[in-house]
Scaffold this active site. Structure first.
Site, PDB file in Angstrom:
ATOM      1  N   ASN A  40     -10.361  -7.813 -26.533  1.00 49.75           N
ATOM      2  CA  ASN A  40     -10.127  -6.598 -25.991  1.00 49.75           C
ATOM      3  C   ASN A  40      -9.128  -6.753 -24.804  1.00 49.75           C
ATOM      4  OD1 ASN A  40     -10.071  -4.197 -24.786  1.00 49.75           O
ATOM      5  ND2 ASN A  40     -11.894  -3.847 -24.199  1.00 49.75           N
ATOM      6  N   TRP A  41      -7.881  -6.552 -24.937  1.00 45.10           N
ATOM      7  CA  TRP A  41      -6.784  -6.698 -24.098  1.00 45.10           C
ATOM      8  C   TRP A  41      -6.772  -5.653 -22.971  1.00 45.10           C
ATOM      9  CZ3 TRP A  41      -2.589  -9.517 -27.514  1.00 45.10           C
ATOM     10  CH2 TRP A  41      -2.947 -10.618 -27.878  1.00 45.10           C
ATOM     11  N   LYS A  42      -7.290  -4.630 -22.960  1.00 44.61           N
ATOM     12  CA  LYS A  42      -7.445  -3.286 -22.346  1.00 44.61           C
ATOM     13  C   LYS A  42      -5.943  -3.220 -21.811  1.00 44.61           C
ATOM     14  CE  LYS A  42     -11.888  -4.814 -20.911  1.00 44.61           C
ATOM     15  NZ  LYS A  42     -12.814  -4.993 -19.897  1.00 44.61           N
ATOM     16  N   HIS A 102     -16.366   2.334 -25.345  1.00 42.02           N
ATOM     17  CA  HIS A 102     -16.265   1.267 -24.286  1.00 42.02           C
ATOM     18  C   HIS A 102     -16.803   1.943 -22.956  1.00 42.02           C
ATOM     19  CE1 HIS A 102     -14.946  -1.652 -21.618  1.00 42.02           C
ATOM     20  NE2 HIS A 102     -14.877  -2.522 -22.499  1.00 42.02           N
ATOM     21  N   GLU A 104     -15.613   1.689 -19.992  1.00 44.68           N
ATOM     22  CA  GLU A 104     -14.521   2.190 -19.323  1.00 44.68           C
ATOM     23  C   GLU A 104     -14.162   3.271 -19.748  1.00 44.68           C
ATOM     24  OE1 GLU A 104     -12.281  -1.432 -19.676  1.00 44.68           O
ATOM     25  OE2 GLU A 104     -13.472  -2.491 -18.218  1.00 44.68           O
ATOM     26  N   GLU A 139     -22.758  -4.238 -24.604  1.00 46.80           N
ATOM     27  CA  GLU A 139     -22.228  -4.577 -23.602  1.00 46.80           C
ATOM     28  C   GLU A 139     -22.794  -4.277 -22.279  1.00 46.80           C
ATOM     29  OE1 GLU A 139     -17.953  -5.621 -24.205  1.00 46.80           O
ATOM     30  OE2 GLU A 139     -18.015  -3.736 -24.180  1.00 46.80           O
ATOM     31  N   GLY A 161     -16.479  -7.281 -16.946  1.00 48.07           N
ATOM     32  CA  GLY A 161     -15.427  -7.722 -15.872  1.00 48.07           C
ATOM     33  C   GLY A 161     -16.111  -7.992 -14.535  1.00 48.07           C
ATOM     34  N   SER A 218     -18.105 -10.311 -19.518  1.00 46.59           N
ATOM     35  CA  SER A 218     -18.103 -11.534 -19.021  1.00 46.59           C
ATOM     36  C   SER A 218     -18.396 -12.832 -19.575  1.00 46.59           C
ATOM     37  CB  SER A 218     -18.794 -11.711 -17.669  1.00 46.59           C
ATOM     38  OG  SER A 218     -18.322 -10.667 -16.772  1.00 46.59           O
ATOM     39  N   GLY A 270     -13.223  -9.617 -23.096  1.00 42.31           N
ATOM     40  CA  GLY A 270     -12.163  -9.040 -22.022  1.00 42.31           C
ATOM     41  C   GLY A 270     -11.071 -10.122 -21.482  1.00 42.31           C
TER      42      GLY A 270
HETATM   43  P1  PGA Z   1     -15.024  -8.794 -19.771  1.00 41.81           P
HETATM   44  O1  PGA Z   1     -14.842  -7.428 -20.715  1.00 41.81           O
HETATM   45  O2  PGA Z   1     -15.186  -9.972 -20.810  1.00 41.81           O
HETATM   46  O3  PGA Z   1     -13.915  -8.983 -18.905  1.00 41.81           O
HETATM   47  O4  PGA Z   1     -16.390  -8.700 -18.988  1.00 41.81           O
HETATM   48  C1  PGA Z   1     -15.674  -7.231 -21.565  1.00 41.81           C
HETATM   49  C2  PGA Z   1     -15.357  -5.871 -22.259  1.00 41.81           C
HETATM   50  O5  PGA Z   1     -14.998  -5.099 -21.542  1.00 41.81           O
HETATM   51  O6  PGA Z   1     -15.673  -5.553 -23.438  1.00 41.81           O
END
Ligand code: PGA
Length: 254
Positions: free
Chosen positions: A9-11, A99, A101, A171, A177, A217, A238
């Site tokens: 997931n490159w956001k 997600h 976020e 998650e 993150g 993470s 991520g």
């Molecule tokens: P992260 O993000 O690996 O940076 O914790 C994971 C995600 O948001 O799916």
């Protein structure tokens, strides 16, 4: 043992050049060493403007492209939004929904997510559905109840046929993150809980088949411990998916 699924997931990180270069480099590595990705499904989620070119680059390979989101209505006066129909029209087959976020920064609720689920299904998009508990819920030992509620208000309102291609990503919100992550055994317990919820709702055939990924993470050092857990069928990555070496290590470890 199911084939593992690794999702990047490159956001909101990579621009056009970074996106296309990364994908071309990844393909080079894969062509060079087929063992890296054999029997694995790799899904990359770039930003909207680059979905089309990304899909063209990976045509005919075992890399698949996913959208990071889509709108909960199919068409109309919704300035700036992207619909399932648009995604399908450029050949996108997968979409990440729910997600944390999106839930936190864009107020997505289980109600709007259910609308998104229905529209994805109508347009034959495969759903990668994210669920996870807050730190507060975890500290109060409410994580199992929280996850159950999130599923009951969304996915569990779908028929057995509709969830055929579903991928679940567990998650924990506090792990995304942050560099913090649960111990693998806790992840296994939660994945087992999720699988049992699916078993109770849809039966054992479905619960055995469904892919439940861990996300939060994941890095090149901790990934193996997660992937070794019985009910962990892959990872949603991520930050560590933004560097090709780290991402390759994670794929190799899966
Ligand atoms: P992260 O993000 O690996 O940076 O914790 C994971 C995600 O948001 O799916």
């Amino acid at each position: 043992m199911k084939n593992k699924i690794i999702i990047a997931n490159w956001k909101m990180n990579y621009n056009f050049y970074e996106t296309t270069n990364f994908l071309r480099n990844l393909l080079k590595f894969f062509n060079h060493d087929k063992k890296i990705h054999n029997n694995k499904k790799i899904i990359i989620a770039p930003s909207y403007p680059f979905l089309h070119i990304s899909n063209q680059i990976v045509q005919g390979t075992n890399i698949h492209i996913a959208s990071q989101n889509m709108f909960h209505i199919e068409k109309g006066s919704y300035t700036g939004e992207i619909s399932a129909i648009m995604l399908k029209s450029i050949g996108i087959q997968n979409v990440i929904l729910g997600h944390s976020e999106r839930r936190i920064y864009f107020n997505e609720t289980n109600k709007t997510l259910l609308q998104k689920i229905h529209i994805s299904l109508k347009n034959r998009l495969k759903i990668i559905f994210c669920i996870g508990e807050t730190l507060n819920e975890k500290n109060n030992n409410q994580q199992f109840i929280s996850i159950q509620k999130q599923l009951e208000e969304t996915i569990f309102l779908c028929s057995i046929k509709e969830i055929e291609n579903l991928i679940i990503a567990y998650e924990p919100i506090w792990a995304i993150g942050t560099g913090q992550f649960p111990i693998p055994n806790e992840v296994q317990k939660m994945h087992n809980h999720i699988r049992l919820l699916f078993q109770n709702k849809y039966g054992k055939f479905v619960s055995d088949k469904i892919h439940i990924l861990y996300g939060g993470s994941i890095n090149e050092f901790n990934c193996k411990d997660f992937f070794q857990q019985k009910d962990v069928d892959g990872g949603l990555v991520g930050n560590s998916s933004l560097e090709i070496d780290k991402f390759l290590s994670i794929i190799k470890a899966s």
